[in-house]
Design a protein around this motif. Structure first.
Motif, PDB file in Angstrom:
ATOM      1  N   PRO A   8       0.795  -1.238   0.000  1.00 44.62           N
ATOM      2  CA  PRO A   8       0.000   0.000   0.000  1.00 44.62           C
ATOM      3  C   PRO A   8       0.824   1.284   0.000  1.00 44.62           C
ATOM      4  O   PRO A   8       0.472   2.243  -0.688  1.00 44.62           O
ATOM      5  CB  PRO A   8      -0.826  -0.109   1.283  1.00 44.62           C
ATOM      6  CG  PRO A   8      -0.939  -1.573   1.539  1.00 44.62           C
ATOM      7  CD  PRO A   8       0.353  -2.157   1.053  1.00 44.62           C
ATOM      8  N   HIS A   9       1.942   1.306   0.735  1.00 47.62           N
ATOM      9  CA  HIS A   9       2.734   2.547   0.765  1.00 47.62           C
ATOM     10  C   HIS A   9       3.320   2.873  -0.612  1.00 47.62           C
ATOM     11  O   HIS A   9       3.410   4.027  -0.990  1.00 47.62           O
ATOM     12  CB  HIS A   9       3.823   2.482   1.844  1.00 47.62           C
ATOM     13  CG  HIS A   9       4.975   1.589   1.534  1.00 47.62           C
ATOM     14  ND1 HIS A   9       4.918   0.217   1.665  1.00 47.62           N
ATOM     15  CD2 HIS A   9       6.208   1.869   1.083  1.00 47.62           C
ATOM     16  CE1 HIS A   9       6.083  -0.303   1.318  1.00 47.62           C
ATOM     17  NE2 HIS A   9       6.881   0.678   0.959  1.00 47.62           N
ATOM     18  N   LEU A  10       3.700   1.837  -1.377  1.00 48.83           N
ATOM     19  CA  LEU A  10       4.209   2.085  -2.725  1.00 48.83           C
ATOM     20  C   LEU A  10       3.082   2.513  -3.659  1.00 48.83           C
ATOM     21  O   LEU A  10       3.270   3.374  -4.515  1.00 48.83           O
ATOM     22  CB  LEU A  10       4.905   0.838  -3.279  1.00 48.83           C
ATOM     23  CG  LEU A  10       6.241   0.481  -2.646  1.00 48.83           C
ATOM     24  CD1 LEU A  10       6.800  -0.791  -3.278  1.00 48.83           C
ATOM     25  CD2 LEU A  10       7.230   1.613  -2.770  1.00 48.83           C
ATOM     26  N   GLU A  11       1.921   1.925  -3.488  1.00 55.08           N
ATOM     27  CA  GLU A  11       0.783   2.322  -4.317  1.00 55.08           C
ATOM     28  C   GLU A  11       0.391   3.769  -4.032  1.00 55.08           C
ATOM     29  O   GLU A  11       0.079   4.524  -4.962  1.00 55.08           O
ATOM     30  CB  GLU A  11      -0.407   1.399  -4.085  1.00 55.08           C
ATOM     31  CG  GLU A  11      -1.546   1.691  -5.055  1.00 55.08           C
ATOM     32  CD  GLU A  11      -2.642   0.657  -5.026  1.00 55.08           C
ATOM     33  OE1 GLU A  11      -3.537   0.777  -5.870  1.00 55.08           O
ATOM     34  OE2 GLU A  11      -2.612  -0.259  -4.179  1.00 55.08           O
ATOM     35  N   ASN A  12       0.458   4.169  -2.771  1.00 56.12           N
ATOM     36  CA  ASN A  12       0.166   5.564  -2.436  1.00 56.12           C
ATOM     37  C   ASN A  12       1.161   6.511  -3.084  1.00 56.12           C
ATOM     38  O   ASN A  12       0.779   7.559  -3.625  1.00 56.12           O
ATOM     39  CB  ASN A  12       0.161   5.767  -0.915  1.00 56.12           C
ATOM     40  CG  ASN A  12      -1.014   5.091  -0.246  1.00 56.12           C
ATOM     41  OD1 ASN A  12      -2.041   4.837  -0.873  1.00 56.12           O
ATOM     42  ND2 ASN A  12      -0.857   4.784   1.036  1.00 56.12           N
ATOM     43  N   LEU A  13       2.440   6.148  -3.033  1.00 55.56           N
ATOM     44  CA  LEU A  13       3.462   6.967  -3.692  1.00 55.56           C
ATOM     45  C   LEU A  13       3.231   7.031  -5.195  1.00 55.56           C
ATOM     46  O   LEU A  13       3.357   8.097  -5.817  1.00 55.56           O
ATOM     47  CB  LEU A  13       4.860   6.411  -3.396  1.00 55.56           C
ATOM     48  CG  LEU A  13       5.365   6.551  -1.969  1.00 55.56           C
ATOM     49  CD1 LEU A  13       6.660   5.761  -1.793  1.00 55.56           C
ATOM     50  CD2 LEU A  13       5.576   8.008  -1.619  1.00 55.56           C
ATOM     51  N   LEU A  14       2.896   5.902  -5.782  1.00 52.98           N
ATOM     52  CA  LEU A  14       2.643   5.849  -7.219  1.00 52.98           C
ATOM     53  C   LEU A  14       1.428   6.700  -7.588  1.00 52.98           C
ATOM     54  O   LEU A  14       1.460   7.447  -8.570  1.00 52.98           O
ATOM     55  CB  LEU A  14       2.439   4.400  -7.658  1.00 52.98           C
ATOM     56  CG  LEU A  14       2.250   4.152  -9.146  1.00 52.98           C
ATOM     57  CD1 LEU A  14       3.444   4.647  -9.951  1.00 52.98           C
ATOM     58  CD2 LEU A  14       2.017   2.672  -9.387  1.00 52.98           C
ATOM     59  N   LYS A  19      -0.600  11.540 -10.164  1.00 54.33           N
ATOM     60  CA  LYS A  19      -1.436  12.736 -10.101  1.00 54.33           C
ATOM     61  C   LYS A  19      -0.598  13.990 -10.341  1.00 54.33           C
ATOM     62  O   LYS A  19      -0.985  14.875 -11.111  1.00 54.33           O
ATOM     63  CB  LYS A  19      -2.142  12.811  -8.751  1.00 54.33           C
ATOM     64  CG  LYS A  19      -3.132  13.928  -8.648  1.00 54.33           C
ATOM     65  CD  LYS A  19      -3.883  13.874  -7.317  1.00 54.33           C
ATOM     66  CE  LYS A  19      -4.901  15.008  -7.240  1.00 54.33           C
ATOM     67  NZ  LYS A  19      -5.650  14.990  -5.987  1.00 54.33           N
ATOM     68  N   GLU A  20       0.555  14.066  -9.664  1.00 49.45           N
ATOM     69  CA  GLU A  20       1.436  15.235  -9.811  1.00 49.45           C
ATOM     70  C   GLU A  20       1.912  15.420 -11.243  1.00 49.45           C
ATOM     71  O   GLU A  20       2.029  16.540 -11.725  1.00 49.45           O
ATOM     72  CB  GLU A  20       2.654  15.106  -8.890  1.00 49.45           C
ATOM     73  CG  GLU A  20       2.360  15.302  -7.431  1.00 49.45           C
ATOM     74  CD  GLU A  20       3.567  15.027  -6.561  1.00 49.45           C
ATOM     75  OE1 GLU A  20       4.628  14.610  -7.071  1.00 49.45           O
ATOM     76  OE2 GLU A  20       3.439  15.219  -5.333  1.00 49.45           O
ATOM     77  N   GLN A  21       2.220  14.322 -11.925  1.00 50.90           N
ATOM     78  CA  GLN A  21       2.772  14.398 -13.274  1.00 50.90           C
ATOM     79  C   GLN A  21       1.724  14.303 -14.367  1.00 50.90           C
ATOM     80  O   GLN A  21       2.041  14.445 -15.542  1.00 50.90           O
ATOM     81  CB  GLN A  21       3.836  13.311 -13.471  1.00 50.90           C
ATOM     82  CG  GLN A  21       5.046  13.536 -12.600  1.00 50.90           C
ATOM     83  CD  GLN A  21       6.198  12.632 -12.961  1.00 50.90           C
ATOM     84  OE1 GLN A  21       6.122  11.834 -13.891  1.00 50.90           O
ATOM     85  NE2 GLN A  21       7.280  12.754 -12.228  1.00 50.90           N
ATOM     86  N   GLY A  22       0.490  14.034 -13.990  1.00 51.42           N
ATOM     87  CA  GLY A  22      -0.562  13.915 -14.992  1.00 51.42           C
ATOM     88  C   GLY A  22      -0.361  12.715 -15.902  1.00 51.42           C
ATOM     89  O   GLY A  22      -0.674  12.773 -17.092  1.00 51.42           O
ATOM     90  N   LEU A  28       3.973   5.345 -15.692  1.00 43.63           N
ATOM     91  CA  LEU A  28       5.065   5.565 -14.746  1.00 43.63           C
ATOM     92  C   LEU A  28       5.815   4.278 -14.438  1.00 43.63           C
ATOM     93  O   LEU A  28       7.045   4.264 -14.387  1.00 43.63           O
ATOM     94  CB  LEU A  28       4.531   6.189 -13.456  1.00 43.63           C
ATOM     95  CG  LEU A  28       4.020   7.621 -13.591  1.00 43.63           C
ATOM     96  CD1 LEU A  28       3.391   8.079 -12.288  1.00 43.63           C
ATOM     97  CD2 LEU A  28       5.132   8.558 -14.007  1.00 43.63           C
ATOM     98  N   ILE A  29       5.096   3.194 -14.236  1.00 40.82           N
ATOM     99  CA  ILE A  29       5.751   1.915 -13.947  1.00 40.82           C
ATOM    100  C   ILE A  29       6.613   1.474 -15.129  1.00 40.82           C
ATOM    101  O   ILE A  29       7.756   1.038 -14.941  1.00 40.82           O
ATOM    102  CB  ILE A  29       4.715   0.844 -13.566  1.00 40.82           C
ATOM    103  CG1 ILE A  29       4.125   1.164 -12.200  1.00 40.82           C
ATOM    104  CG2 ILE A  29       5.334  -0.552 -13.570  1.00 40.82           C
ATOM    105  CD1 ILE A  29       2.938   0.328 -11.804  1.00 40.82           C
TER     106      ILE A  29
END
Length: 74
Positions: A8-14, A19-22, A28-29
């Motif tokens: 979950p912590h990695l999914e939150n970061l992702l 969102k930040e990069q649109g 991203l992956i």
């Protein structure tokens, strides 16, 4: 097609990064994996080149020796 489970912590970061990069999480992956594989290939290539350098009897010098030879001032 690949399906993975990530903590979950990695999914939150992702999610935050996407969102930040649109960008999509998939994009991203894929970008992260591509960058990792390129870095890995470059590191292996560098290791091979250095091994060949040493096999040919080449010598190295320290950074401080190089700076001294070039008379760099701090």
């Amino acid at each position: 097609m690949l399906t993975i489970n990530i903590p979950p912590h990695l999914e939150n970061l992702l999610n935050t990064l996407a969102k930040e990069q649109g960008q999509t999480k998939d994009y991203l992956i894929c970008s992260i994996l591509e960058s990792y594989f390129e870095d890995r290939e470059n590191a292996l290539s560098a290791d091979k080149a250095y091994a060949e350098f040493l096999e040919n009897g080449k010598k190295t010098i320290s950074l401080s020796e190089m700076e001294s030879r070039l008379k760099f001032e701090e």
